[in-house]
Design an enzyme around this catalytic site. Structure first.
Site, PDB file in Angstrom:
ATOM      1  N   LYS A  43       0.809  -1.087   0.022  1.00  0.00           N
ATOM      2  CA  LYS A  43       0.030  -0.231   0.106  1.00  0.00           C
ATOM      3  C   LYS A  43       0.777   1.466   0.073  1.00  0.00           C
ATOM      4  CE  LYS A  43      -3.112  -2.263   3.136  1.00  0.00           C
ATOM      5  NZ  LYS A  43      -3.687  -2.333   4.606  1.00  0.00           N
ATOM      6  N   GLY A  44       2.111   1.208   0.443  1.00  0.00           N
ATOM      7  CA  GLY A  44       2.830   2.189   0.846  1.00  0.00           C
ATOM      8  C   GLY A  44       3.122   3.365  -0.199  1.00  0.00           C
ATOM      9  N   ASP A 103       7.437   3.112  -2.243  1.00  0.00           N
ATOM     10  CA  ASP A 103       7.752   4.368  -1.462  1.00  0.00           C
ATOM     11  C   ASP A 103       9.003   4.011  -0.647  1.00  0.00           C
ATOM     12  OD1 ASP A 103       7.498   1.675   0.086  1.00  0.00           O
ATOM     13  OD2 ASP A 103       6.114   2.440   1.430  1.00  0.00           O
ATOM     14  N   ASP A 106      14.666  -0.385   1.079  1.00  0.00           N
ATOM     15  CA  ASP A 106      15.239  -0.886   2.518  1.00  0.00           C
ATOM     16  C   ASP A 106      16.264  -1.960   2.326  1.00  0.00           C
ATOM     17  OD1 ASP A 106      16.151  -0.704   4.948  1.00  0.00           O
ATOM     18  OD2 ASP A 106      14.234  -0.909   5.741  1.00  0.00           O
ATOM     19  N   LYS A 134      16.744   4.241   1.062  1.00  0.00           N
ATOM     20  CA  LYS A 134      17.495   4.493   2.406  1.00  0.00           C
ATOM     21  C   LYS A 134      18.866   4.169   2.507  1.00  0.00           C
ATOM     22  CE  LYS A 134      13.772   3.527   5.614  1.00  0.00           C
ATOM     23  NZ  LYS A 134      13.460   2.479   6.803  1.00  0.00           N
ATOM     24  N   PHE A 155      12.856   4.791  10.242  1.00  0.00           N
ATOM     25  CA  PHE A 155      11.616   4.512   9.757  1.00  0.00           C
ATOM     26  C   PHE A 155      10.845   5.717   9.886  1.00  0.00           C
ATOM     27  CE2 PHE A 155       7.397   2.536   9.898  1.00  0.00           C
ATOM     28  CZ  PHE A 155       7.633   1.358   9.235  1.00  0.00           C
ATOM     29  N   ASP A 162       2.921   3.962   6.467  1.00  0.00           N
ATOM     30  CA  ASP A 162       2.457   3.728   7.922  1.00  0.00           C
ATOM     31  C   ASP A 162       3.320   3.154   8.720  1.00  0.00           C
ATOM     32  OD1 ASP A 162       2.581   1.214   6.791  1.00  0.00           O
ATOM     33  OD2 ASP A 162       1.183   0.688   8.445  1.00  0.00           O
ATOM     34  N   ARG A 168      -0.660   7.406   7.096  1.00  0.00           N
ATOM     35  CA  ARG A 168      -0.481   7.481   5.935  1.00  0.00           C
ATOM     36  C   ARG A 168      -1.091   8.645   5.143  1.00  0.00           C
ATOM     37  NH1 ARG A 168       0.574   2.217   4.034  1.00  0.00           N
ATOM     38  NH2 ARG A 168      -0.498   0.452   5.360  1.00  0.00           N
TER      39      ARG A 168
HETATM   40  P1  IMP Z   1      12.657  -3.815   1.563  1.00  0.00           P
HETATM   41  O1  IMP Z   1      11.625  -4.813   1.203  1.00  0.00           O
HETATM   42  O2  IMP Z   1      13.101  -4.157   2.878  1.00  0.00           O
HETATM   43  O3  IMP Z   1      13.312  -3.013   0.983  1.00  0.00           O
HETATM   44  O4  IMP Z   1      11.463  -2.677   2.227  1.00  0.00           O
HETATM   45  C1  IMP Z   1      10.685  -2.007   1.427  1.00  0.00           C
HETATM   46  C2  IMP Z   1       9.243  -2.097   1.736  1.00  0.00           C
HETATM   47  O5  IMP Z   1       9.187  -2.077   3.345  1.00  0.00           O
HETATM   48  C3  IMP Z   1       8.668  -1.021   1.416  1.00  0.00           C
HETATM   49  O6  IMP Z   1       7.563  -1.247   0.330  1.00  0.00           O
HETATM   50  C4  IMP Z   1       7.915  -0.028   2.445  1.00  0.00           C
HETATM   51  O7  IMP Z   1       6.257  -0.319   2.130  1.00  0.00           O
HETATM   52  C5  IMP Z   1       8.395  -0.777   3.544  1.00  0.00           C
HETATM   53  N1  IMP Z   1       9.198   0.016   4.328  1.00  0.00           N
HETATM   54  C6  IMP Z   1      10.608   0.060   4.722  1.00  0.00           C
HETATM   55  N2  IMP Z   1      11.190   0.838   5.275  1.00  0.00           N
HETATM   56  C7  IMP Z   1       9.953   1.627   5.682  1.00  0.00           C
HETATM   57  C8  IMP Z   1       9.830   2.879   6.397  1.00  0.00           C
HETATM   58  O8  IMP Z   1      10.809   3.690   6.876  1.00  0.00           O
HETATM   59  N3  IMP Z   1       8.627   3.275   6.660  1.00  0.00           N
HETATM   60  C9  IMP Z   1       7.544   2.534   6.102  1.00  0.00           C
HETATM   61  N4  IMP Z   1       7.772   1.609   5.249  1.00  0.00           N
HETATM   62  C10 IMP Z   1       8.994   0.855   5.171  1.00  0.00           C
HETATM   63 MG    MG Z   2       5.574  -1.117   0.600  1.00  0.00          MG
END
Ligand code: IMP
Ligand code: MG
Length: 179
Positions: A43-44, A103, A106, A134, A155, A162, A168
């Protein structure tokens, strides 16, 4: 600006975001991709994607838009390490140029998962675009082709993102400092 609040520190203001999206849309338009389909990862990314596609319209692009709902976090603020499809795309991606929109980049797992999935289904090309990349080591070796901002390893919430289903609606990106 958004309604001021003492529990959240602003990292990227609504004004900073909207200024940056015009330039980002121009960068994307320079690729001159034919038959571009945006796939926003829910959703982000819903607010980022909504603003980005309107910025793309301003620079003359006519992308199709679709969504995929992926989950790696649940209610936690730490990645679970596995990615699940909660709702799949509805377009046929065979032969399409895809721009994946998320969004936050990470650990990289979510974007890598989505990229592998659409590639296995026969997409012609897949680019990635995130609101915030990030500054953190990735669990998976993936880079965003396009990013609005580089961000600190904290975060973040707001502008679609969220923490336990809250925040959001904020028009800016911020960091929760007290709850
Ligand atoms: P990854 O798979 O670890 O790269 O994380 C990416 C997903 O985790 C994104 O689609 C975001 O929805 C969520 N995410 C990662 N860091 C944050 C944050 O700081 N705030 C909110 N959502 C996050
Ligand atoms: Mg996401």
């Amino acid at each position: 600006m958004g309604h001021p609040r003492s529990d959240i520190d602003v990292i990227f203001s609504a004004e900073q975001i909207s200024e940056r999206l015009g330039g980002l849309a121009e960068e994307i338009a320079q690729l001159k991709l034919d038959k571009l389909a945006i796939v926003a990862i829910l959703k982000g990314s819903f607010i980022f994607a909504a603003d980005l596609i309107r910025a793309l319209n301003t620079v003359g692009m006519e992308p199709e838009v679709d969504f995929i709902t992926l989950s790696s976090y649940g209610k936690s603020t730490v990645s679970s390490g596995t990615v699940d499809i909660l709702r799949d795309v509805s377009i046929d991606v065979i032969g399409r140029n895809i721009l994946l929109v998320d969004d936050v980049l990470d650990s990289g797992r979510t974007l890598a998962y989505a990229k592998d999935l659409l590639s296995a289904r026969g997409a012609e090309s897949i680019r990635t675009c995130v609101l915030i990349e990030k500054d953190v080591g990735r669990a998976v070796d993936i880079k965003a082709d396009f990013k609005a901002f580089k961000g600190p390893n904290v975060f973040v919430v707001g502008y679609g993102m969220d923490m336990s289903h809250r925040f959001r609606e904020l028009p800016f990106v911020g960091r929760v400092v007290s709850t």
